[in-house]
Design a protein around this motif. Structure first.
Motif, PDB file in Angstrom:
ATOM      1  N   PRO A 113       0.793  -1.237   0.000  1.00  0.00           N
ATOM      2  CA  PRO A 113       0.000   0.000   0.000  1.00  0.00           C
ATOM      3  C   PRO A 113       0.820   1.280   0.000  1.00  0.00           C
ATOM      4  O   PRO A 113       0.286   2.357  -0.292  1.00  0.00           O
ATOM      5  N   GLY A 114       2.125   1.193   0.291  1.00  0.00           N
ATOM      6  CA  GLY A 114       2.923   2.410   0.377  1.00  0.00           C
ATOM      7  C   GLY A 114       3.505   2.885  -0.932  1.00  0.00           C
ATOM      8  O   GLY A 114       4.122   3.956  -0.971  1.00  0.00           O
ATOM      9  N   PHE A 115       3.334   2.126  -2.020  1.00  0.00           N
ATOM     10  CA  PHE A 115       4.052   2.434  -3.246  1.00  0.00           C
ATOM     11  C   PHE A 115       3.122   2.500  -4.453  1.00  0.00           C
ATOM     12  O   PHE A 115       2.087   1.836  -4.496  1.00  0.00           O
ATOM     13  N   GLU A 116       3.557   3.279  -5.432  1.00  0.00           N
ATOM     14  CA  GLU A 116       2.905   3.322  -6.735  1.00  0.00           C
ATOM     15  C   GLU A 116       3.980   3.163  -7.805  1.00  0.00           C
ATOM     16  O   GLU A 116       4.953   3.929  -7.841  1.00  0.00           O
ATOM     17  N   VAL A 117       3.822   2.172  -8.655  1.00  0.00           N
ATOM     18  CA  VAL A 117       4.750   1.988  -9.777  1.00  0.00           C
ATOM     19  C   VAL A 117       4.327   2.957 -10.879  1.00  0.00           C
ATOM     20  O   VAL A 117       3.209   2.872 -11.398  1.00  0.00           O
ATOM     21  N   VAL A 118       5.214   3.881 -11.231  1.00  0.00           N
ATOM     22  CA  VAL A 118       4.848   4.945 -12.172  1.00  0.00           C
ATOM     23  C   VAL A 118       5.532   4.805 -13.525  1.00  0.00           C
ATOM     24  O   VAL A 118       5.185   5.531 -14.467  1.00  0.00           O
ATOM     25  N   GLY A 119       6.489   3.891 -13.653  1.00  0.00           N
ATOM     26  CA  GLY A 119       7.152   3.728 -14.937  1.00  0.00           C
ATOM     27  C   GLY A 119       8.011   2.484 -14.963  1.00  0.00           C
ATOM     28  O   GLY A 119       8.488   2.023 -13.916  1.00  0.00           O
ATOM     29  N   ALA A 120       8.196   1.934 -16.157  1.00  0.00           N
ATOM     30  CA  ALA A 120       9.003   0.736 -16.325  1.00  0.00           C
ATOM     31  C   ALA A 120       9.559   0.716 -17.734  1.00  0.00           C
ATOM     32  O   ALA A 120       9.010   1.358 -18.648  1.00  0.00           O
ATOM     33  N   ALA A 121      10.632  -0.044 -17.925  1.00  0.00           N
ATOM     34  CA  ALA A 121      11.253  -0.156 -19.248  1.00  0.00           C
ATOM     35  C   ALA A 121      11.900  -1.515 -19.401  1.00  0.00           C
ATOM     36  O   ALA A 121      12.543  -2.016 -18.475  1.00  0.00           O
ATOM     37  N   ASP A 122      11.728  -2.113 -20.588  1.00  0.00           N
ATOM     38  CA  ASP A 122      12.358  -3.399 -20.901  1.00  0.00           C
ATOM     39  C   ASP A 122      12.409  -3.546 -22.417  1.00  0.00           C
ATOM     40  O   ASP A 122      11.464  -3.197 -23.121  1.00  0.00           O
ATOM     41  N   ALA A 123      13.532  -4.099 -22.918  1.00  0.00           N
ATOM     42  CA  ALA A 123      13.689  -4.286 -24.362  1.00  0.00           C
ATOM     43  C   ALA A 123      13.021  -5.561 -24.865  1.00  0.00           C
ATOM     44  O   ALA A 123      12.949  -5.769 -26.078  1.00  0.00           O
ATOM     45  N   GLN A 124      12.555  -6.443 -23.959  1.00  0.00           N
ATOM     46  CA  GLN A 124      11.842  -7.664 -24.316  1.00  0.00           C
ATOM     47  C   GLN A 124      12.666  -8.588 -25.216  1.00  0.00           C
ATOM     48  O   GLN A 124      12.174  -9.123 -26.204  1.00  0.00           O
ATOM     49  N   LEU A 125      13.915  -8.815 -24.843  1.00  0.00           N
ATOM     50  CA  LEU A 125      14.787  -9.661 -25.640  1.00  0.00           C
ATOM     51  C   LEU A 125      14.708 -11.097 -25.136  1.00  0.00           C
ATOM     52  O   LEU A 125      15.029 -11.372 -23.971  1.00  0.00           O
ATOM     53  N   GLY A 126      14.301 -12.008 -26.008  1.00  0.00           N
ATOM     54  CA  GLY A 126      14.263 -13.410 -25.627  1.00  0.00           C
ATOM     55  C   GLY A 126      15.658 -13.989 -25.491  1.00  0.00           C
ATOM     56  O   GLY A 126      15.994 -14.641 -24.518  1.00  0.00           O
ATOM     57  N   LYS A 127      16.508 -13.752 -26.478  1.00  0.00           N
ATOM     58  CA  LYS A 127      17.907 -14.154 -26.475  1.00  0.00           C
ATOM     59  C   LYS A 127      18.693 -13.005 -27.097  1.00  0.00           C
ATOM     60  O   LYS A 127      18.115 -12.151 -27.778  1.00  0.00           O
ATOM     61  N   PRO A 128      20.026 -12.967 -26.894  1.00  0.00           N
ATOM     62  CA  PRO A 128      20.794 -11.868 -27.493  1.00  0.00           C
ATOM     63  C   PRO A 128      20.591 -11.748 -28.998  1.00  0.00           C
ATOM     64  O   PRO A 128      20.652 -10.653 -29.556  1.00  0.00           O
ATOM     65  N   SER A 129      20.327 -12.879 -29.667  1.00  0.00           N
ATOM     66  CA  SER A 129      20.151 -12.855 -31.114  1.00  0.00           C
ATOM     67  C   SER A 129      18.715 -12.537 -31.531  1.00  0.00           C
ATOM     68  O   SER A 129      18.430 -12.383 -32.722  1.00  0.00           O
ATOM     69  N   SER A 130      17.810 -12.457 -30.555  1.00  0.00           N
ATOM     70  CA  SER A 130      16.400 -12.238 -30.873  1.00  0.00           C
ATOM     71  C   SER A 130      16.121 -10.759 -31.112  1.00  0.00           C
ATOM     72  O   SER A 130      16.764  -9.893 -30.514  1.00  0.00           O
ATOM     73  N   PRO A 131      15.155 -10.451 -31.926  1.00  0.00           N
ATOM     74  CA  PRO A 131      14.787  -9.043 -32.120  1.00  0.00           C
ATOM     75  C   PRO A 131      14.107  -8.488 -30.883  1.00  0.00           C
ATOM     76  O   PRO A 131      13.471  -9.217 -30.113  1.00  0.00           O
ATOM     77  N   ARG A 132      14.251  -7.178 -30.700  1.00  0.00           N
ATOM     78  CA  ARG A 132      13.578  -6.516 -29.588  1.00  0.00           C
ATOM     79  C   ARG A 132      12.073  -6.761 -29.685  1.00  0.00           C
ATOM     80  O   ARG A 132      11.493  -6.722 -30.763  1.00  0.00           O
ATOM     81  N   GLY A 133      11.468  -7.026 -28.547  1.00  0.00           N
ATOM     82  CA  GLY A 133      10.034  -7.257 -28.510  1.00  0.00           C
ATOM     83  C   GLY A 133       9.633  -8.718 -28.578  1.00  0.00           C
ATOM     84  O   GLY A 133       8.475  -9.052 -28.336  1.00  0.00           O
ATOM     85  N   SER A 134      10.596  -9.606 -28.891  1.00  0.00           N
ATOM     86  CA  SER A 134      10.240 -11.006 -29.113  1.00  0.00           C
ATOM     87  C   SER A 134       9.806 -11.723 -27.846  1.00  0.00           C
ATOM     88  O   SER A 134       9.040 -12.693 -27.907  1.00  0.00           O
ATOM     89  N   LEU A 135      10.266 -11.284 -26.688  1.00  0.00           N
ATOM     90  CA  LEU A 135       9.952 -11.983 -25.446  1.00  0.00           C
ATOM     91  C   LEU A 135       8.510 -11.749 -24.997  1.00  0.00           C
ATOM     92  O   LEU A 135       7.905 -12.601 -24.350  1.00  0.00           O
ATOM     93  N   GLY A 136       7.958 -10.584 -25.317  1.00  0.00           N
ATOM     94  CA  GLY A 136       6.568 -10.303 -24.979  1.00  0.00           C
ATOM     95  C   GLY A 136       6.294 -10.110 -23.504  1.00  0.00           C
ATOM     96  O   GLY A 136       5.135 -10.185 -23.069  1.00  0.00           O
ATOM     97  N   CYS A 137       7.337  -9.840 -22.705  1.00  0.00           N
ATOM     98  CA  CYS A 137       7.133  -9.739 -21.256  1.00  0.00           C
ATOM     99  C   CYS A 137       6.358  -8.485 -20.857  1.00  0.00           C
ATOM    100  O   CYS A 137       5.733  -8.451 -19.791  1.00  0.00           O
ATOM    101  N   ASN A 138       6.367  -7.443 -21.699  1.00  0.00           N
ATOM    102  CA  ASN A 138       5.657  -6.220 -21.324  1.00  0.00           C
ATOM    103  C   ASN A 138       4.149  -6.437 -21.238  1.00  0.00           C
ATOM    104  O   ASN A 138       3.461  -5.752 -20.477  1.00  0.00           O
TER     105      ASN A 138
END
Length: 401
Positions: A24-49
């Motif tokens: 209750p004491g916190f609010e998450v106001v921002g986050a960032a991730d490139a969503q890389l599945g593997k180093p050779s994978s394109p950005r966004g491939s992991l879909g974690c966002n």
């Protein structure tokens, strides 16, 4: 307590953020991730966002944190500095001992650890938290953490770093991790060890049985109609299915196949090579079953195949389901995973900071910022397997928190 603002970098599927989001004491106001599945994978491939947004209510910015100008990051996140808390958990893949090459080669991703000091300079948080592999503090490339600690000290932070087997904090899994907390502005430096002083968890609360024994049975390739994340992939071959069926229930592994010559047909070529070398100790968990009355083995990023660890169900002939893996990694049973491929959803779990532990970190940070020590019972994440009556004192007696 007020509502303190949290930013999460390398946010993944939300394991670190969820602990703060649920507090209750916190609010998450921002986050960032490139969503890389593997180093050779394109950005966004992991879909974690997608998984992150489904549970935290914030869509992370897809940005390469190795390249972005740190002082442009607040604008990219739509935020004004300062914030109260920066959670930053760079990839552990380049440190973890599960990759033998990490003892020899300094992975390019390891430099992201020091970049956290640049992000701290831009966002001016009062508290920084980080979780990573044990080797961040003990391995051959500890200079990355040493440089981060020096940079943060120059910015006025006091830095504490330690390693823990997370069963200490109630996780039903053998998972050894480094945890870093840094505070500035003369704030008191508090730790998880202080939160848990004089308390422990009853051993019967740390077992696979306690965590997932209540879940419905499944066949491989099936999903529970009531919970689409209680799902497991179909075995890729009849040989894999037969191999798992031959392995003894409740903690068996491929090495048990050696005791009966009629079962040798299930040995893979790699197993046969190890037998010829007399080298059975390097891969004891491959094709292994979890054991009901013990904690799970470490759930790694590539936990989506029974050959990668002790990931088979104790007595059903299948991989542990996504939901079972998530519960064993400290996620509440209500956590939702984005509608991406099942293999990537398993990676969201294996990559994650256990929310059961991040909720305790949020309690520690609230103590730092408010000066009020939380009751340990109030630091147990609702919806997980852990309960307040699982707490024991130093003598092993049930203890009030």
């Amino acid at each position: 307590m007020g509502t303190w603002r949290v930013v999460d970098l390398f946010s993944g599927g939300g394991g670190m953020s969820y602990g703060f989001h649920a507090h209750p004491g916190f609010e998450v106001v921002g986050a960032a991730d490139a969503q890389l599945g593997k180093p050779s994978s394109p950005r966004g491939s992991l879909g974690c966002n997608l998984t992150y947004a489904a549970n935290i209510g914030v869509m992370p910015v897809e940005v390469d944190l190795a390249r972005v100008d740190a002082h442009l990051l607040p604008d990219a996140l739509g935020l004004a500095a300062p914030v109260d808390v920066l959670a930053a958990c760079p990839p552990c893949t380049g440190f973890t001992r599960t990759n033998a090459n990490n003892h020899l080669v300094d992975d390019a991703r390891n430099v992201l650890v020091r970049r956290v000091a640049e992000f701290a300079s831009a966002l001016q948080p009062r508290v920084i938290v980080m979780e990573n592999a044990r080797e961040l503090l003990r391995g051959n490339f500890v200079h990355h953490f040493a440089a981060l600690a020096d940079d943060l000290t120059e910015q006025g932070y006091a830095v504490h770093a330690s390693t823990h087997v997370l069963t200490r904090f109630g996780l039903p899994q053998i998972r050894e991790r480094a945890i870093v907390i840094a505070v500035r502005d003369g704030l008191p430096l508090r730790t998880l060890d202080e939160l848990w002083a004089g308390r422990a968890v009853s051993p019967d609360a740390l077992t696979v049985r306690r965590a997932i024994g209540h879940l419905p049975g499944l066949r491989d390739g099936a999903a529970d109609p009531a919970d689409p994340d209680h799902a497991t992939p179909r075995f890729a071959s009849a040989a894999t299915r037969a191999r798992i069926a031959a392995i003894p229930h409740d903690g068996g592994s491929w090495r048990d196949l050696l005791a009966d010559e009629s079962l040798h047909v299930h040995l893979t070529p790699a197993m046969r090579t190890l037998v010829r070398r007399g080298d059975l100790g390097n891969h004891p968990d491959a094709y292994g079953r979890a054991k009901w009355d013990a904690p799970a083995a470490t759930i790694k990023r590539e936990c989506t195949h029974v050959g990668n660890g002790r990931y088979a169900h104790p007595d059903q002939d299948r991989l542990l389901s996504l939901r079972e893996m998530a519960i064993l990694n400290g996620f509440p049973s209500s956590y939702r995973f984005g509608r991406v491929g099942l293999a990537n959803r398993y990676r969201h779990v294996g990559d994650a900071v256990p929310p059961l532990v991040s909720y305790q970190l949020a309690a520690v940070v609230s103590w730092v910022l408010s000066g009020v020590r939380p009751a340990l019972a109030d630091a147990i994440l609702p919806g997980t397997h852990l309960r307040a009556d699982d707490l024991v004192d130093a003598a092993g007696e049930r203890a009030a928190a």
